[in-house]
Design a protein around this motif. Structure first.
Motif: not given
Lengths: 412, 159, 149
Positions: C64-89
């Protein structure tokens, strides 16, 4: 300028698909404004829990909570627009359930839509127009009797229809393929007036509908320019004599299809669209051409055939036609091929559009394709109900326009 | 399609949230006006929004944090303050992101502030001896009772 | 170091990461970039129909387009990231983080990067608050090669 109609938007994904502006623009074009019902976090937690649909996406939870706020009267709106991304299963479930929930628990008109990044304000305009008409013009829509002498013109994508009505009777009709929008309209009107035996000056009010409604409307000085969801609903229940109670109107058109759930002559929920030409009248025209018969002969031919005898591998107009050609090449009868074509169109509309509205009996089929009895039969089989085809069903939009236009004679 | 001409190019905007028993958003604003040189400061119900060049905003935010470090929280914002595209009055309702803030500020931040206070009381050696819990999220924390909490408990006993 | 946050809209994660000297990669950054770039008007976020097309780098056309649109925001950030903090809930995340399918894809792509990741749940009492804050501080300190602030 009248006060804008306030349309509550319940959606997920429109901003991220880059089409929120298209929604806003379509609403603004019909003097409406979209807004997002205001809530608190506590509202979201409570409402979403009470509704009981356990979705994962936060924005869908928000959508559910906003719908509840509308139904419970905590937020005021004139109409509701529900939209989620095309191909999202979770979104589709929420969209359908909320549409049903709002329809059953409030008086708010609802339209639901699944968008892609290619959705434009133009695509949304007719839906927004219908939505605002229902909200704004309940008095106009309440009309059940045609008065005086009125003219209705339906400038459709394939054909142009004109109807002259006088004192609640159809006295003249005109029908032509749409070639040049204005000329086809002028010619169809001339035919209808000639049959009615009256001059143009005798017409007291004029209504236009269909794709060319704005152009034709300004050309002939129409009193009412109205999208076809409204005029078809009114025309259908008027001609089928089902103005009171529930009904469902199905119009399989040349370019797109409409399915409208109607209550007391007023559209409640509706869908409009056609994913592809394989689900339109065009496919049946192509089938008739391939069989070497007139489109008027396709229906009776299909009634003599069995659709099951032709394996249809695709709903696509190209591959679907290929299946029919293959069947003919292996000796399948033209009757079976005609029946298979009708079944394919009916099934596609059933699967892709009728799931978006509540089917309420009686089901009334209108538009030019309702004259193809094989198609009507196939739809009845799929819906497990008898389908009504009212007289003059091919003129439905023009009749609805003429009926509604009579409200303008005394300046209602 | 209408052309889009952006404003505030090259600036950053930061939210400064304050959830403190001792200071109010107005105290924060007062301090911000004192230390800011030509920055845009917008006071809100939860704190401030500060807009300007990245360096200037960074400097002001550092200064603001020092008022009450365990109860002031800072985050980037994509929009400049008061942008009509995000304004509640224009949208009819809060923008979706607001609810996420509402959740963190009302349900989580008090515990985070407590965590910051406890850690603040540890020296470098104590902290470096802490270990991550194997296979579980989070850190193994010895049974420490911070001074403030101890005082609260004692006060409660006296009532 | 550049730290991807999940939820990327989190005030708390953004604050703690910045507080201890790292660069939070939050949702505000790609939004700011769009808000400050000239082009065609597409309110409210200046995400245009071109963004779902850019998102094709991360998700196929049938997504769906809404997912691809959001991934256009996050995809580059994920590629750039050197570490991540994730809240699982993080169940009450909306807007930029409001689509569960996008979020599943984000989490998968983060794991696939094989960068240091800290998983946490939101603290529900004061004790958990200490564990939560301590774990983030420790994680960030270890990225620097140990030590405290």
């Amino acid at each position: 300028m009248t006060t804008p109609v306030r349309i509550a938007q319940l959606s997920c994904g429109s901003e991220y698909s880059g089409i929120q502006k298209e929604i806003n623009d379509a609403a603004a074009a019909v003097n409406a404004e979209v807004f997002f019902p205001d809530l608190t976090l506590a509202d979201i937690r409570r409402s979403y829990g009470e509704f009981g649909l356990d979705v994962r996406s936060g924005d869908l939870k928000l959508q559910i909570a906003r719908a509840k706020a509308l139904v419970e009267g905590r937020v005021d709106a004139d109409a509701v627009f529900i939209a989620t991304c095309f191909r999202c299963a979770e979104g589709a479930i929420v969209r359908n359930e909320l549409r049903r929930y709002i329809l059953h628990n409030s008086q708010l008109p609802v339209v639901s839509y699944s968008f892609t990044e290619r959705t434009t304000s133009g695509t949304l305009l007719t839906r927004m127009e219908a939505l605002t008409t229902i909200a704004r013009r309940r008095a106009l829509l309440a009309r059940e009797v045609q008065e005086g002498t009125t003219l209705g013109v339906d400038s459709g994508s394939s054909t142009t229809k004109a109807v002259v009505m006088k004192d609640n009777e159809i006295i003249g009709t005109g029908w032509l393929p749409t070639i040049e929008v204005l000329k086809s309209a002028d010619d169809a009107i001339d035919i209808a007036l000639k049959e009615a035996g009256i001059e143009r000056d005798a017409v007291e009010a004029v209504g236009t509908t269909g794709y060319g409604r704005f152009l034709v409307g300004s050309h002939i000085g129409a009193d009412l320019v109205q999208e076809e969801l409204t005029t078809n609903s009114k025309g259908a229940v008027y001609l089928a004599d089902r103005q009171r109670g529930d009904s469902t109107v199905i119009d399989i058109g040349g370019m797109d299809n409409k399915a409208i759930s109607v209550s007391d002559g007023i559209p409640g929920t509706f869908t409009m669209g056609g994913i592809c030409a394989g689900a339109s009248g065009r496919f049946l025209e192509m089938t008739a051409k391939r069989l070497g018969i007139a489109i008027t002969e396709l229906g009776p031919l299909a009634m003599k055939g069995l659709s099951e005898n032709v394996p249809m591998n695709s709903y696509c107009i190209v591959f679907g036609t290929q299946s029919l050609v293959n069947a003919l090449a292996t000796g399948t009868s033209p009757e079976d091929v005609a029946a298979a074509a009708c079944h394919s169109v009916a099934e596609q509309v059933f699967e892709q559009q009728l799931q978006e509205i509540d089917i309420r009996e009686p089901v009334i089929m209108v538009g030019g394709t309702s004259l193809i009895e094989g198609l009507v039969y196939a739809m009845g089989q799929l819906l497990q109900t008898e389908v009504l085809v009212p007289p003059h069903s091919q003129y439905i939009g023009a009749v609805g326009s003429a009926l509604l236009a009579s409200g303008f004679i005394r300046g209602e | 399609m209408n052309p889009y001409v952006p404003a505030f190019i090259g600036t950053v905007t930061k939210y400064v949230f304050i959830e403190s028993p001792e200071y109010t958003p107005s105290d924060l604003a007062l301090r911000a006006y004192e230390v800011s040189e030509g920055l845009m400061i917008k006071e809100t119900c939860f704190g401030l929004q500060v807009t300007g060049s990245p360096d200037e905003v960074g400097r002001v935010v550092t200064s603001l944090r020092s008022i009450d470090p365990n109860h002031i929280f800072v985050k980037d914002r994509g929009f400049p303050p008061g942008d009509p595209r995000r304004c509640r009055a224009n949208l009819g309702g809060a923008r979706p992101g607001y609810y996420g803030h509402e959740f963190e500020v009302s349900s989580v931040i008090p515990y985070v502030s407590h965590g910051l206070e406890v850690l603040e009381g540890m020296d470098e050696k104590e902290f470096s001896e802490l270990e991550m819990m194997p296979g579980k999220p989070g850190l193994r924390i010895p049974d420490v009772l911070d001074v403030k909490r101890l005082k609260e408990l004692m006060d409660a006993e006296e009532l | 170091m550049k730290i991807f946050l999940y939820p990327a809209t989190s005030l708390i994660l953004s604050d703690l990461v910045e507080r201890w000297g790292h660069e939070p990669l939050s949702a505000a950054l790609p939004i700011r970039e769009r808000i400050q770039t000239a082009g065609f008007e597409s309110p409210p976020l200046q995400i245009t129909p071109d963004d779902p097309k850019r998102g094709l780098r991360y998700a196929a056309v049938e997504v769906p387009s809404g997912i691809r649109g959001r991934m256009a925001l996050y995809g580059p950030l994920i590629e750039e990231a050197e570490a991540a903090v994730i809240i699982t809930d993080a169940d009450l995340a909306f807007g930029c983080m409001g689509c569960a399918r996008t979020n599943e894809l984000i989490l998968y792509l983060i794991r696939e990067r094989e960068i240091p990741v800290l998983d946490l749940t939101y603290p529900k009492n004061e004790e958990e608050g200490v564990v939560f804050v301590g774990a983030i501080r420790k994680f960030l300190a270890d990225l620097n090669g140990g030590g405290g602030e």
